[in-house]
Design a protein around this motif. Structure first.
Motif, PDB file in Angstrom:
ATOM      1  N   GLU A  78     -48.177 -43.707  77.492  1.00 37.18           N
ATOM      2  CA  GLU A  78     -47.694 -45.021  77.065  1.00 37.18           C
ATOM      3  C   GLU A  78     -47.853 -45.183  75.555  1.00 37.18           C
ATOM      4  O   GLU A  78     -46.952 -45.702  74.882  1.00 37.18           O
ATOM      5  N   ALA A  79     -48.989 -44.745  75.016  1.00 35.41           N
ATOM      6  CA  ALA A  79     -49.228 -44.865  73.577  1.00 35.41           C
ATOM      7  C   ALA A  79     -48.240 -43.996  72.794  1.00 35.41           C
ATOM      8  O   ALA A  79     -47.740 -44.414  71.742  1.00 35.41           O
ATOM      9  N   THR A  80     -47.949 -42.809  73.312  1.00 36.11           N
ATOM     10  CA  THR A  80     -46.986 -41.929  72.643  1.00 36.11           C
ATOM     11  C   THR A  80     -45.599 -42.551  72.638  1.00 36.11           C
ATOM     12  O   THR A  80     -44.905 -42.525  71.610  1.00 36.11           O
ATOM     13  N   GLU A  81     -45.213 -43.132  73.774  1.00 34.36           N
ATOM     14  CA  GLU A  81     -43.903 -43.799  73.841  1.00 34.36           C
ATOM     15  C   GLU A  81     -43.854 -44.995  72.892  1.00 34.36           C
ATOM     16  O   GLU A  81     -42.860 -45.192  72.182  1.00 34.36           O
ATOM     17  N   SER A  82     -44.929 -45.772  72.861  1.00 30.02           N
ATOM     18  CA  SER A  82     -44.998 -46.929  71.970  1.00 30.02           C
ATOM     19  C   SER A  82     -44.944 -46.481  70.506  1.00 30.02           C
ATOM     20  O   SER A  82     -44.254 -47.103  69.687  1.00 30.02           O
ATOM     21  N   HIS A  83     -45.632 -45.408  70.190  1.00 29.99           N
ATOM     22  CA  HIS A  83     -45.631 -44.873  68.830  1.00 29.99           C
ATOM     23  C   HIS A  83     -44.227 -44.416  68.443  1.00 29.99           C
ATOM     24  O   HIS A  83     -43.763 -44.678  67.327  1.00 29.99           O
ATOM     25  N   LYS A  84     -43.553 -43.733  69.355  1.00 32.89           N
ATOM     26  CA  LYS A  84     -42.185 -43.267  69.080  1.00 32.89           C
ATOM     27  C   LYS A  84     -41.249 -44.458  68.834  1.00 32.89           C
ATOM     28  O   LYS A  84     -40.452 -44.442  67.903  1.00 32.89           O
ATOM     29  N   GLN A  85     -41.387 -45.497  69.665  1.00 39.09           N
ATOM     30  CA  GLN A  85     -40.555 -46.684  69.488  1.00 39.09           C
ATOM     31  C   GLN A  85     -40.851 -47.339  68.138  1.00 39.09           C
ATOM     32  O   GLN A  85     -39.932 -47.786  67.439  1.00 39.09           O
ATOM     33  N   ALA A  86     -42.126 -47.405  67.761  1.00 42.32           N
ATOM     34  CA  ALA A  86     -42.494 -48.005  66.483  1.00 42.32           C
ATOM     35  C   ALA A  86     -41.920 -47.194  65.321  1.00 42.32           C
ATOM     36  O   ALA A  86     -41.425 -47.769  64.338  1.00 42.32           O
ATOM     37  N   LEU A  87     -41.959 -45.870  65.431  1.00 40.17           N
ATOM     38  CA  LEU A  87     -41.390 -45.025  64.377  1.00 40.17           C
ATOM     39  C   LEU A  87     -39.874 -45.212  64.279  1.00 40.17           C
ATOM     40  O   LEU A  87     -39.320 -45.263  63.181  1.00 40.17           O
ATOM     41  N   ASP A  88     -39.207 -45.315  65.451  1.00 40.92           N
ATOM     42  CA  ASP A  88     -37.762 -45.554  65.451  1.00 40.92           C
ATOM     43  C   ASP A  88     -37.440 -46.888  64.787  1.00 40.92           C
ATOM     44  O   ASP A  88     -36.521 -46.991  63.972  1.00 40.92           O
ATOM     45  N   GLN A  89     -38.205 -47.897  65.134  1.00 38.13           N
ATOM     46  CA  GLN A  89     -37.989 -49.222  64.556  1.00 38.13           C
ATOM     47  C   GLN A  89     -38.283 -49.195  63.049  1.00 38.13           C
ATOM     48  O   GLN A  89     -37.560 -49.812  62.266  1.00 38.13           O
ATOM     49  N   LEU A  90     -39.311 -48.488  62.638  1.00 36.38           N
ATOM     50  CA  LEU A  90     -39.641 -48.361  61.226  1.00 36.38           C
ATOM     51  C   LEU A  90     -38.507 -47.673  60.468  1.00 36.38           C
ATOM     52  O   LEU A  90     -38.167 -48.083  59.353  1.00 36.38           O
ATOM     53  N   GLU A  91     -37.910 -46.667  61.068  1.00 35.16           N
ATOM     54  CA  GLU A  91     -36.796 -45.960  60.437  1.00 35.16           C
ATOM     55  C   GLU A  91     -35.615 -46.906  60.233  1.00 35.16           C
ATOM     56  O   GLU A  91     -34.997 -46.912  59.168  1.00 35.16           O
ATOM     57  N   VAL A  92     -35.339 -47.738  61.248  1.00 32.22           N
ATOM     58  CA  VAL A  92     -34.240 -48.708  61.123  1.00 32.22           C
ATOM     59  C   VAL A  92     -34.546 -49.690  60.001  1.00 32.22           C
ATOM     60  O   VAL A  92     -33.692 -49.975  59.156  1.00 32.22           O
ATOM     61  N   LEU A  93     -35.766 -50.213  59.966  1.00 33.82           N
ATOM     62  CA  LEU A  93     -36.144 -51.167  58.923  1.00 33.82           C
ATOM     63  C   LEU A  93     -36.158 -50.501  57.550  1.00 33.82           C
ATOM     64  O   LEU A  93     -35.780 -51.124  56.552  1.00 33.82           O
ATOM     65  N   HIS A  94     -36.546 -49.268  57.497  1.00 35.35           N
ATOM     66  CA  HIS A  94     -36.574 -48.542  56.232  1.00 35.35           C
ATOM     67  C   HIS A  94     -35.168 -48.417  55.649  1.00 35.35           C
ATOM     68  O   HIS A  94     -34.968 -48.651  54.451  1.00 35.35           O
ATOM     69  N   THR A  95     -34.215 -48.055  56.504  1.00 34.11           N
ATOM     70  CA  THR A  95     -32.843 -47.937  56.005  1.00 34.11           C
ATOM     71  C   THR A  95     -32.307 -49.298  55.593  1.00 34.11           C
ATOM     72  O   THR A  95     -31.539 -49.394  54.642  1.00 34.11           O
ATOM     73  N   MET A  96     -32.709 -50.372  56.284  1.00 37.64           N
ATOM     74  CA  MET A  96     -32.220 -51.706  55.951  1.00 37.64           C
ATOM     75  C   MET A  96     -32.862 -52.236  54.673  1.00 37.64           C
ATOM     76  O   MET A  96     -32.193 -52.873  53.854  1.00 37.64           O
ATOM     77  N   CYS A  97     -34.135 -51.995  54.495  1.00 36.22           N
ATOM     78  CA  CYS A  97     -34.865 -52.650  53.406  1.00 36.22           C
ATOM     79  C   CYS A  97     -35.084 -51.764  52.190  1.00 36.22           C
ATOM     80  O   CYS A  97     -34.935 -52.214  51.062  1.00 36.22           O
ATOM     81  N   VAL A  98     -35.478 -50.555  52.359  1.00 36.52           N
ATOM     82  CA  VAL A  98     -35.933 -49.738  51.251  1.00 36.52           C
ATOM     83  C   VAL A  98     -34.853 -48.782  50.771  1.00 36.52           C
ATOM     84  O   VAL A  98     -34.607 -48.673  49.576  1.00 36.52           O
ATOM     85  N   ALA A  99     -34.176 -48.101  51.667  1.00 39.56           N
ATOM     86  CA  ALA A  99     -33.230 -47.066  51.266  1.00 39.56           C
ATOM     87  C   ALA A  99     -32.062 -47.643  50.470  1.00 39.56           C
ATOM     88  O   ALA A  99     -31.557 -47.006  49.562  1.00 39.56           O
ATOM     89  N   GLY A 100     -31.625 -48.864  50.757  1.00 39.78           N
ATOM     90  CA  GLY A 100     -30.499 -49.460  50.053  1.00 39.78           C
ATOM     91  C   GLY A 100     -30.883 -50.083  48.721  1.00 39.78           C
ATOM     92  O   GLY A 100     -30.029 -50.440  47.931  1.00 39.78           O
ATOM     93  N   GLU A 101     -32.155 -50.217  48.446  1.00 42.48           N
ATOM     94  CA  GLU A 101     -32.602 -50.865  47.223  1.00 42.48           C
ATOM     95  C   GLU A 101     -32.424 -49.981  46.003  1.00 42.48           C
ATOM     96  O   GLU A 101     -32.569 -48.777  46.061  1.00 42.48           O
ATOM     97  N   GLU A 102     -32.111 -50.642  44.880  1.00 43.82           N
ATOM     98  CA  GLU A 102     -31.961 -49.922  43.615  1.00 43.82           C
ATOM     99  C   GLU A 102     -33.315 -49.809  42.949  1.00 43.82           C
ATOM    100  O   GLU A 102     -34.182 -50.655  43.144  1.00 43.82           O
ATOM    101  N   THR A 103     -33.459 -48.813  42.115  1.00 46.01           N
ATOM    102  CA  THR A 103     -34.696 -48.676  41.357  1.00 46.01           C
ATOM    103  C   THR A 103     -34.679 -49.676  40.203  1.00 46.01           C
ATOM    104  O   THR A 103     -33.642 -50.259  39.875  1.00 46.01           O
ATOM    105  N   TYR A 104     -35.805 -49.861  39.581  1.00 43.92           N
ATOM    106  CA  TYR A 104     -35.910 -50.800  38.466  1.00 43.92           C
ATOM    107  C   TYR A 104     -34.966 -50.384  37.339  1.00 43.92           C
ATOM    108  O   TYR A 104     -34.275 -51.219  36.756  1.00 43.92           O
ATOM    109  N   GLU A 105     -34.945 -49.095  37.045  1.00 47.53           N
ATOM    110  CA  GLU A 105     -34.086 -48.611  35.962  1.00 47.53           C
ATOM    111  C   GLU A 105     -32.618 -48.866  36.274  1.00 47.53           C
ATOM    112  O   GLU A 105     -31.838 -49.231  35.386  1.00 47.53           O
ATOM    113  N   GLU A 106     -32.216 -48.685  37.510  1.00 47.07           N
ATOM    114  CA  GLU A 106     -30.825 -48.921  37.892  1.00 47.07           C
ATOM    115  C   GLU A 106     -30.481 -50.405  37.740  1.00 47.07           C
ATOM    116  O   GLU A 106     -29.400 -50.761  37.264  1.00 47.07           O
ATOM    117  N   ARG A 107     -31.390 -51.282  38.085  1.00 49.56           N
ATOM    118  CA  ARG A 107     -31.123 -52.724  37.949  1.00 49.56           C
ATOM    119  C   ARG A 107     -31.021 -53.123  36.480  1.00 49.56           C
ATOM    120  O   ARG A 107     -30.160 -53.928  36.097  1.00 49.56           O
TER     121      ARG A 107
END
Length: 122
Positions: A78-107
């Motif tokens: 159960e913990a392994t499944e929960s961990h996998k789900q959390a990692l999947d959710q983190l990956e989705v949030l990462h692409t939404m929040c961090v990967a699309g962001e510009e660096t300070y120099e780019e801004r």
């Protein structure tokens, strides 16, 4: 003839005393052996009883440990499944929040271009 009969009677008396002594010795040894056997038997029975109780206790401990192991394996699954789900959710949030962001120099460069475009427009 009397001397011969005394000699025969004497031999018979010696034989009789030897038999009586042997009988007494054997009877005493048999008694000691029987007592030793009874002691050994009672000690063996007590030891066997203790060991059977120990086996029953150990079998109970084994059953408890196997049940605990099964529970822990289920919890780990159960913990392994929960961990996998959390990692999947983190990956989705990462692409939404961090990967699309510009660096300070780019801004900064983008803002500079906007300022220059505004200056040229005036």
């Amino acid at each position: 003839s009397q001397e011969a009969s005394k000699g025969i009677v004497g031999i018979l008396e010696v034989i009789l005393s030897d038999f009586e002594r042997t009988f007494a010795t054997v009877t005493e040894q048999e008694g000691e052996a029987a007592e030793a056997f009874e002691t050994f038997k009672s000690e063996s029975e007590a030891d066997t009883k203790i060991k059977e109780e120990l086996v029953a206790t150990k079998e109970g401990e084994i059953a408890d440990i196997e049940a605990e192991l099964t529970d822990l394996a289920d919890e780990m699954k159960e913990a392994t499944e929960s961990h996998k789900q959390a990692l999947d959710q983190l990956e989705v949030l990462h692409t939404m929040c961090v990967a699309g962001e510009e660096t300070y120099e780019e801004r900064v460069a983008k803002r500079q271009k906007e300022i220059e475009a505004l200056k040229e427009a005036h």
